[in-house]
Write an enzyme that holds these catalytic residues in place. Structure first.
Site, PDB file in Angstrom:
ATOM      1  N   ASP A 107     -92.181   0.030  12.916  1.00 30.70           N
ATOM      2  CA  ASP A 107     -93.036  -0.569  14.216  1.00 30.70           C
ATOM      3  C   ASP A 107     -92.304   0.054  15.399  1.00 30.70           C
ATOM      4  O   ASP A 107     -91.290  -0.400  15.804  1.00 30.70           O
ATOM      5  CB  ASP A 107     -92.867  -1.865  14.080  1.00 30.70           C
ATOM      6  CG  ASP A 107     -93.863  -2.514  15.187  1.00 30.70           C
ATOM      7  OD1 ASP A 107     -94.199  -1.935  16.058  1.00 30.70           O
ATOM      8  OD2 ASP A 107     -94.051  -3.685  15.262  1.00 30.70           O
ATOM      9  N   LEU A 108     -92.794   1.063  15.899  1.00 31.35           N
ATOM     10  CA  LEU A 108     -92.158   1.921  17.081  1.00 31.35           C
ATOM     11  C   LEU A 108     -92.454   0.838  18.443  1.00 31.35           C
ATOM     12  O   LEU A 108     -91.969   1.329  19.361  1.00 31.35           O
ATOM     13  CB  LEU A 108     -92.643   3.301  17.137  1.00 31.35           C
ATOM     14  CG  LEU A 108     -92.484   4.222  16.114  1.00 31.35           C
ATOM     15  CD1 LEU A 108     -93.321   5.404  16.298  1.00 31.35           C
ATOM     16  CD2 LEU A 108     -91.110   4.553  15.874  1.00 31.35           C
ATOM     17  N   LYS A 109     -93.070  -0.052  18.267  1.00 30.67           N
ATOM     18  CA  LYS A 109     -93.442  -1.221  19.295  1.00 30.67           C
ATOM     19  C   LYS A 109     -92.222  -1.844  19.676  1.00 30.67           C
ATOM     20  O   LYS A 109     -92.074  -2.701  20.654  1.00 30.67           O
ATOM     21  CB  LYS A 109     -94.667  -1.474  19.442  1.00 30.67           C
ATOM     22  CG  LYS A 109     -95.924  -0.524  19.519  1.00 30.67           C
ATOM     23  CD  LYS A 109     -97.211  -1.532  19.710  1.00 30.67           C
ATOM     24  CE  LYS A 109     -98.389  -0.671  19.928  1.00 30.67           C
ATOM     25  NZ  LYS A 109     -99.694  -1.331  19.846  1.00 30.67           N
TER      26      LYS A 109
ATOM     27  N   ARG B  65    -102.652  10.633  21.766  1.00 34.88           N
ATOM     28  CA  ARG B  65    -102.853  11.029  23.460  1.00 34.88           C
ATOM     29  C   ARG B  65    -101.903  11.160  24.228  1.00 34.88           C
ATOM     30  O   ARG B  65    -101.016  10.368  23.978  1.00 34.88           O
ATOM     31  CB  ARG B  65    -103.985   9.672  23.537  1.00 34.88           C
ATOM     32  CG  ARG B  65    -105.300   9.971  22.868  1.00 34.88           C
ATOM     33  CD  ARG B  65    -106.451   9.113  23.494  1.00 34.88           C
ATOM     34  NE  ARG B  65    -107.458   8.722  22.703  1.00 34.88           N
ATOM     35  CZ  ARG B  65    -108.342   8.038  23.021  1.00 34.88           C
ATOM     36  NH1 ARG B  65    -108.563   7.724  24.352  1.00 34.88           N
ATOM     37  NH2 ARG B  65    -109.445   7.703  22.429  1.00 34.88           N
TER      38      ARG B  65
ATOM     39  N   GLY C 117    -111.733  13.030  21.172  1.00 34.21           N
ATOM     40  CA  GLY C 117    -112.402  14.089  20.731  1.00 34.21           C
ATOM     41  C   GLY C 117    -112.515  14.488  19.077  1.00 34.21           C
ATOM     42  O   GLY C 117    -111.265  14.151  18.577  1.00 34.21           O
ATOM     43  N   HIS C 118    -113.303  15.258  18.579  1.00 37.67           N
ATOM     44  CA  HIS C 118    -112.947  15.861  17.258  1.00 37.67           C
ATOM     45  C   HIS C 118    -113.372  17.407  17.307  1.00 37.67           C
ATOM     46  O   HIS C 118    -113.574  18.112  18.627  1.00 37.67           O
ATOM     47  CB  HIS C 118    -114.043  15.279  16.172  1.00 37.67           C
ATOM     48  CG  HIS C 118    -113.733  13.761  16.103  1.00 37.67           C
ATOM     49  ND1 HIS C 118    -112.602  13.339  15.253  1.00 37.67           N
ATOM     50  CD2 HIS C 118    -114.324  12.718  16.446  1.00 37.67           C
ATOM     51  CE1 HIS C 118    -112.442  12.059  15.093  1.00 37.67           C
ATOM     52  NE2 HIS C 118    -113.555  11.650  15.839  1.00 37.67           N
ATOM     53  N   ASP C 119    -113.120  18.121  16.148  1.00 36.28           N
ATOM     54  CA  ASP C 119    -113.039  19.798  16.250  1.00 36.28           C
ATOM     55  C   ASP C 119    -114.582  19.907  16.758  1.00 36.28           C
ATOM     56  O   ASP C 119    -114.443  20.767  17.718  1.00 36.28           O
ATOM     57  CB  ASP C 119    -113.250  20.048  14.731  1.00 36.28           C
ATOM     58  CG  ASP C 119    -113.197  21.559  14.370  1.00 36.28           C
ATOM     59  OD1 ASP C 119    -112.112  21.963  14.274  1.00 36.28           O
ATOM     60  OD2 ASP C 119    -114.429  22.134  14.587  1.00 36.28           O
ATOM     61  N   ILE C 120    -115.474  19.349  16.529  1.00 37.43           N
ATOM     62  CA  ILE C 120    -116.944  19.550  17.018  1.00 37.43           C
ATOM     63  C   ILE C 120    -116.981  19.569  18.618  1.00 37.43           C
ATOM     64  O   ILE C 120    -117.683  20.168  19.431  1.00 37.43           O
ATOM     65  CB  ILE C 120    -117.988  18.874  16.404  1.00 37.43           C
ATOM     66  CG1 ILE C 120    -119.485  19.194  16.857  1.00 37.43           C
ATOM     67  CG2 ILE C 120    -118.022  17.447  16.663  1.00 37.43           C
ATOM     68  CD1 ILE C 120    -120.495  18.680  16.040  1.00 37.43           C
TER      69      ILE C 120
ATOM     70  N   TYR D  12    -114.457  19.843  20.710  1.00 41.60           N
ATOM     71  CA  TYR D  12    -113.441  20.927  21.490  1.00 41.60           C
ATOM     72  C   TYR D  12    -114.265  22.305  21.206  1.00 41.60           C
ATOM     73  O   TYR D  12    -114.446  22.853  22.292  1.00 41.60           O
ATOM     74  CB  TYR D  12    -112.292  21.042  20.824  1.00 41.60           C
ATOM     75  CG  TYR D  12    -111.490  19.659  20.773  1.00 41.60           C
ATOM     76  CD1 TYR D  12    -111.592  18.993  21.761  1.00 41.60           C
ATOM     77  CD2 TYR D  12    -110.942  19.179  19.480  1.00 41.60           C
ATOM     78  CE1 TYR D  12    -111.022  17.528  21.633  1.00 41.60           C
ATOM     79  CE2 TYR D  12    -110.274  18.183  19.351  1.00 41.60           C
ATOM     80  CZ  TYR D  12    -110.372  17.056  20.459  1.00 41.60           C
ATOM     81  OH  TYR D  12    -110.015  16.163  20.462  1.00 41.60           O
TER      82      TYR D  12
ATOM     83  N   ASP E 234    -109.438  22.082  15.206  1.00 41.74           N
ATOM     84  CA  ASP E 234    -108.321  21.219  14.453  1.00 41.74           C
ATOM     85  C   ASP E 234    -107.293  21.936  13.724  1.00 41.74           C
ATOM     86  O   ASP E 234    -106.206  21.823  14.169  1.00 41.74           O
ATOM     87  CB  ASP E 234    -109.145  20.268  13.572  1.00 41.74           C
ATOM     88  CG  ASP E 234    -109.211  18.821  14.175  1.00 41.74           C
ATOM     89  OD1 ASP E 234    -109.348  18.716  15.438  1.00 41.74           O
ATOM     90  OD2 ASP E 234    -109.703  18.031  13.139  1.00 41.74           O
TER      91      ASP E 234
END
Length: 293
Positions: free
Chosen positions: A74-76, A99, A139-142, A144, A170
């Site tokens: 748990d990095l928080k 992100r 976003g996704h591959d499509i 970009y 991707d």
């Protein structure tokens, strides 16, 4: 902590390299898999308490976990982030695909980690880069491919653009560019002793993969019309055809000597062989090939 399939007994050119992979989707897991398959010791950090991700698979089929040691954190929590920093002190590479700003808010961005380990290579992928007007967009591959214009070129002339699975942005523009940058940085570190940040933006990587097509277009050798060129199903000798048994065959014979042999075996009329690159012959050539397969 657990060990994924085939995590022990490593061999390959990267044996001894220690990699920390932040669990996620898309290019970072593929980059982690590639490094693991080349012999690197990969520790995959997964978040505690998360539900099964989209398209998750049983471990025996899950290449996102294959060859890794799994640690759930748990990095928080401060203790989780502190442990992550201690692990980074002994690592060669850290991979993350969140992100922009996520790792920094956790206190785990490049500045914090490089302060603890100046020789660290910090690799990260994003869709649109770390800054700029689209940096925060998902976003996704499509997505970009659409933004950089590559999607427009994929598909038949009489149809809409076709998503090429998620292979181009991707995996090609993300994972492959990330791994290339990491390996280049490791070489540089062998001479300088200093680490650095490798930032692979998928929209930029996909644009780089399309650079030859942009060059052909600029030189007047490539049409912007989809399905009108050598490699985009425009050429009848580089396309797929439905066969008489209802299946499909891929035809790829760009070079004259290969096309001549293809024409001999099919067979095709000799005037198609001598006029292979005459676009006025392509429609009847296509019909002749389709009639024979």
């Amino acid at each position: 902590m657990s060990t994924g399939p085939s995590a022990a007994g490593k061999t390959g050119p990267l044996v001894g390299l220690k990699v920390i992979e932040m669990a996620g989707l898309g290019p970072v897991p593929l980059a982690g898999l590639m490094l693991s398959e080349m012999g690197a010791e990969v520790l995959r950090i997964e978040r505690e308490g998360t539900s099964r991700p989209l398209l998750s698979l049983p471990d025996e089929y899950n290449i996102d976990r294959h060859g890794r040691t799994i640690l759930r954190l748990d990095l928080k929590r401060r203790d989780g982030a502190d442990l992550m920093l201690r692990l980074a002190e002994k690592a060669d590479v850290v991979l993350e695909g969140f992100r922009p700003g996520v790792m920094e808010r956790l206190g785990l961005g490049p500045e914090a980690m490089l302060a603890r380990n100046p020789g660290l290579i910090y690799g990260r992928t994003t869709g649109f880069g770390q800054d700029g007007p689209l940096a925060g967009r998902a976003g996704h591959d499509i997505t970009y491919l659409a933004y950089c214009g590559v999607l427009h070129a994929i598909g038949h002339a009489d149809s809409r653009p076709v998503p090429p699975l998620n292979l181009v942005a991707d995996y090609g523009g993300g994972a492959m560019m990330l791994v290339s940058g990491l390996l280049a940085s490791l070489f540089q570190r062998s001479r300088t002793g200093r680490g650095e940040v490798v930032d692979a933006a998928m929209v930029e990587g996909a644009s780089m993969l399309a650079a030859p097509l942009h060059a052909f277009t600029a030189a007047g050798l490539w049409s912007e019309n989809r399905g009108a060129n050598l490699l985009d199903s425009g050429a009848p000798f580089y396309d797929t055809y439905e066969t008489s048994d209802g299946r499909h065959i891929a035809v790829g014979c760009l070079e004259p000597q290969f096309f001549a042999e293809f024409a001999r075996l099919l067979p095709l009329d000799d005037h198609f062989v001598s006029g292979q690159y005459d676009k006025t012959l392509w429609p009847p050539m296509r019909a002749a090939i389709a009639d024979r397969v």
